[in-house]
Design a protein around this motif. Structure first.
Motif, short mmCIF file in Angstrom:
data_model
loop_
_atom_site.label_atom_id
_atom_site.label_comp_id
_atom_site.label_asym_id
_atom_site.label_seq_id
_atom_site.Cartn_x
_atom_site.Cartn_y
_atom_site.Cartn_z
N ASN A 32 0.86 -1.17 0.01
CA ASN A 32 0.05 -0.05 -0.10
C ASN A 32 1.04 1.11 -0.02
O ASN A 32 1.95 1.15 0.70
CB ASN A 32 -0.90 0.09 1.35
N ARG A 33 0.53 2.24 -0.77
CA ARG A 33 1.32 3.50 -0.86
C ARG A 33 0.71 4.61 -0.66
O ARG A 33 -0.74 4.77 -1.17
CB ARG A 33 2.11 3.38 -2.45
N VAL A 34 1.25 5.71 -0.31
CA VAL A 34 0.60 7.18 -0.23
C VAL A 34 1.73 8.11 -0.75
O VAL A 34 2.87 8.07 -0.58
CB VAL A 34 0.04 7.39 1.25
N ALA A 35 1.14 9.18 -1.33
CA ALA A 35 1.84 10.38 -1.84
C ALA A 35 1.36 11.50 -1.07
O ALA A 35 0.02 11.70 -0.66
CB ALA A 35 1.75 10.27 -3.05
N ILE A 36 2.35 12.23 -0.41
CA ILE A 36 1.94 13.49 0.47
C ILE A 36 2.65 14.66 -0.65
O ILE A 36 3.72 14.73 -0.83
CB ILE A 36 2.28 13.82 1.60
N VAL A 37 1.69 15.57 -1.03
CA VAL A 37 1.95 16.60 -1.76
C VAL A 37 1.89 18.14 -0.74
O VAL A 37 1.07 18.44 -0.16
CB VAL A 37 1.13 17.01 -2.95
N ILE A 38 3.12 18.76 -0.57
CA ILE A 38 3.12 19.94 -0.15
C ILE A 38 2.80 21.18 -1.00
O ILE A 38 3.65 21.47 -1.76
CB ILE A 38 4.49 20.25 0.92
N ASP A 39 1.77 21.97 -0.93
CA ASP A 39 1.27 22.91 -1.84
C ASP A 39 1.70 24.29 -1.12
O ASP A 39 2.25 24.31 -0.19
CB ASP A 39 -0.32 22.92 -1.78
N ASP A 40 1.58 25.21 -2.05
CA ASP A 40 1.55 26.60 -1.75
C ASP A 40 3.16 27.00 -1.48
O ASP A 40 3.30 27.87 -0.50
CB ASP A 40 0.72 26.95 -0.57
N MET A 41 3.96 26.39 -1.87
CA MET A 41 5.19 26.53 -1.77
C MET A 41 5.83 27.98 -2.43
O MET A 41 5.58 28.10 -3.55
CB MET A 41 6.15 25.53 -2.07
N GLY A 42 6.65 28.71 -1.73
CA GLY A 42 7.36 29.65 -2.58
C GLY A 42 7.10 31.14 -1.97
O GLY A 42 8.13 32.12 -2.42
N TYR A 43 6.17 31.42 -1.43
CA TYR A 43 5.73 32.77 -1.02
C TYR A 43 6.68 33.21 0.06
O TYR A 43 7.21 34.31 0.13
CB TYR A 43 4.51 33.01 -0.59
N ARG A 44 7.10 32.27 1.15
CA ARG A 44 7.71 32.68 2.43
C ARG A 44 9.01 31.91 2.61
O ARG A 44 9.00 30.67 2.22
CB ARG A 44 6.80 31.98 3.53
N TYR A 45 9.79 32.47 3.36
CA TYR A 45 11.12 32.12 3.38
C TYR A 45 11.16 30.98 4.39
O TYR A 45 12.03 29.92 4.24
CB TYR A 45 12.17 33.03 4.10
N THR A 46 10.19 30.84 5.13
CA THR A 46 10.12 29.83 6.23
C THR A 46 9.38 28.38 5.35
O THR A 46 9.50 27.42 6.24
CB THR A 46 9.11 30.24 7.17
N ASP A 47 9.20 28.70 4.19
CA ASP A 47 8.68 27.44 3.41
C ASP A 47 9.82 26.53 3.23
O ASP A 47 9.67 25.34 3.04
CB ASP A 47 8.07 27.82 2.05
N LYS A 48 11.06 27.03 3.55
CA LYS A 48 12.25 25.99 3.26
C LYS A 48 12.20 24.80 4.46
O LYS A 48 12.81 23.74 4.10
CB LYS A 48 13.62 26.83 3.52
N HIS A 49 11.64 25.15 5.45
CA HIS A 49 11.41 24.14 6.47
C HIS A 49 10.65 22.81 6.10
O HIS A 49 11.13 21.69 6.51
CB HIS A 49 10.77 24.61 7.91
N ALA A 50 9.60 23.09 5.23
CA ALA A 50 9.08 21.77 4.61
C ALA A 50 9.98 20.98 3.89
O ALA A 50 9.57 19.69 3.91
CB ALA A 50 7.91 22.20 3.82
N LEU A 51 11.05 21.32 3.43
CA LEU A 51 12.02 20.51 2.43
C LEU A 51 12.60 19.61 3.66
O LEU A 51 13.34 18.61 2.92
CB LEU A 51 12.90 21.37 1.86
N THR A 52 12.53 19.57 4.89
CA THR A 52 13.29 18.77 5.81
C THR A 52 12.26 17.69 6.31
O THR A 52 12.83 16.78 6.82
CB THR A 52 13.69 19.55 7.11
N LEU A 53 11.11 17.51 5.68
CA LEU A 53 10.38 16.52 5.95
C LEU A 53 10.85 14.96 5.53
O LEU A 53 11.41 14.96 4.31
CB LEU A 53 8.88 16.64 5.51
N PRO A 54 10.62 14.00 6.33
CA PRO A 54 11.28 12.71 5.83
C PRO A 54 10.64 12.02 4.77
O PRO A 54 9.59 12.22 4.70
CB PRO A 54 11.07 12.03 7.18
N GLY A 55 11.38 11.37 3.93
CA GLY A 55 10.86 10.63 2.82
C GLY A 55 10.58 11.27 1.27
O GLY A 55 10.88 12.51 1.42
N ALA A 56 9.95 10.52 0.71
CA ALA A 56 9.44 10.96 -0.73
C ALA A 56 8.44 11.98 -0.76
O ALA A 56 7.34 11.36 -1.51
CB ALA A 56 9.45 9.70 -1.42
#
Length: 259
Positions: A32-56
């Motif tokens: 069984n598989r799941v994909a997680i998409v993080i939307d709304d990236m790019g407006y805020r400098y703090t969005d960079k923290h989302a790039l540290t989430l584990p996995g694909a």
């Protein structure tokens, strides 16, 4: 005669056991598989923290934003799937950002806008809609959008902001690889709500062998997902890139001109 009977019983039991082994191996192969998409990236400098989430994790960047291009490059360099999160006209006529598609645009305007967005992030594998509860209900602009995606071997993810969306049907008609979002994880920014939505994601994956979630780079979401994502393995679920849920490979090195 008794020996013959015992031999037949042994062979029958061996065949049954082999069948169970093969079925178990097949079940394990169909993880069984799941994909997680993080939307709304790019407006805020703090969005960079989302790039540290584990996995694909898959990341969807709004076009022509302050940090979008830089963070998209970082995500791509780290082997994450990258989408362009195209703003589309909403029923409430909420103000749209740059790179938006609206109902008053003709085919040429829509395709020029998409070309400009991909010129900025040429390695994106496709798009999903930001808002779009009105535009996705209109077949013609969706058809023009899908024609563009088909020409450039790109995929589409319907964020499904309207239950009456015609985007998926247009994608099918034009031969564009398409899926729809199953769960929004963070419509409410509480640990309890995000955990409940994540449980729903797990249940859908176990029922249908796959499920797609959308979330956003809020600090509350990132904190919750850092705790929740590692629990997937205990449910026999693999976190995968969005593209792996689609039937065919895509060209991640597409270069478009904004001319």
């Amino acid at each position: 005669m008794q020996n013959t009977l015992l031999k037949e019983i042994f062979l029958s039991l061996s065949a049954v056991l082999l069948g169970f082994i093969l079925l178990n191996a097949q079940a394990q192969a169909q993880t069984n598989r799941v994909a997680i998409v993080i939307d709304d990236m790019g407006y805020r400098y703090t969005d960079k923290h989302a790039l540290t989430l584990p996995g694909a994790i898959t990341y969807a960047f709004l076009p022509h934003t302050t940090y979008g291009k830089k963070l998209a490059k970082q995500a791509n360099n780290d082997d994450h799937d990258v989408l362009i999160h195209i703003p589309m006209e909403a029923e409430n006529r909420k103000k749209l950002g740059p790179g938006a598609l609206t109902s008053n645009m003709n085919e040429d305007a829509i395709k020029k806008s998409l070309t400009a967005s991909f010129a900025e992030i040429p390695f994106a594998i496709g798009i999903n809609n930001h808002m779009g509860s009105y535009l996705t209900q209109l077949y013609q602009p969706m058809a023009w959008t899908m024609d563009f995606l088909k020409q450039h071997q790109l995929l589409f993810l319907d964020s499904k902001t309207s239950s009456r969306s015609k985007a998926e049907q247009a994608a099918i008609d034009y031969g564009v690889p398409v899926h729809s979002r199953h769960v929004f994880l963070d419509n409410e920014l509480t640990d309890k709500y995000i955990s409940q939505q994540f449980e729903q994601l797990i249940n859908l994956s176990q029922k249908h062998q796959m499920a797609i979630a959308i979330a956003h780079p809020h600090p509350e979401t990132i904190a919750a997902l850092n705790k929740l994502i590692p629990t997937l393995k205990f449910h026999g679920i693999e976190l995968v890139s969005l593209s792996s849920l689609y039937p065919a490979p895509h060209d991640n090195n597409l270069i478009l001109s904004s001319d």
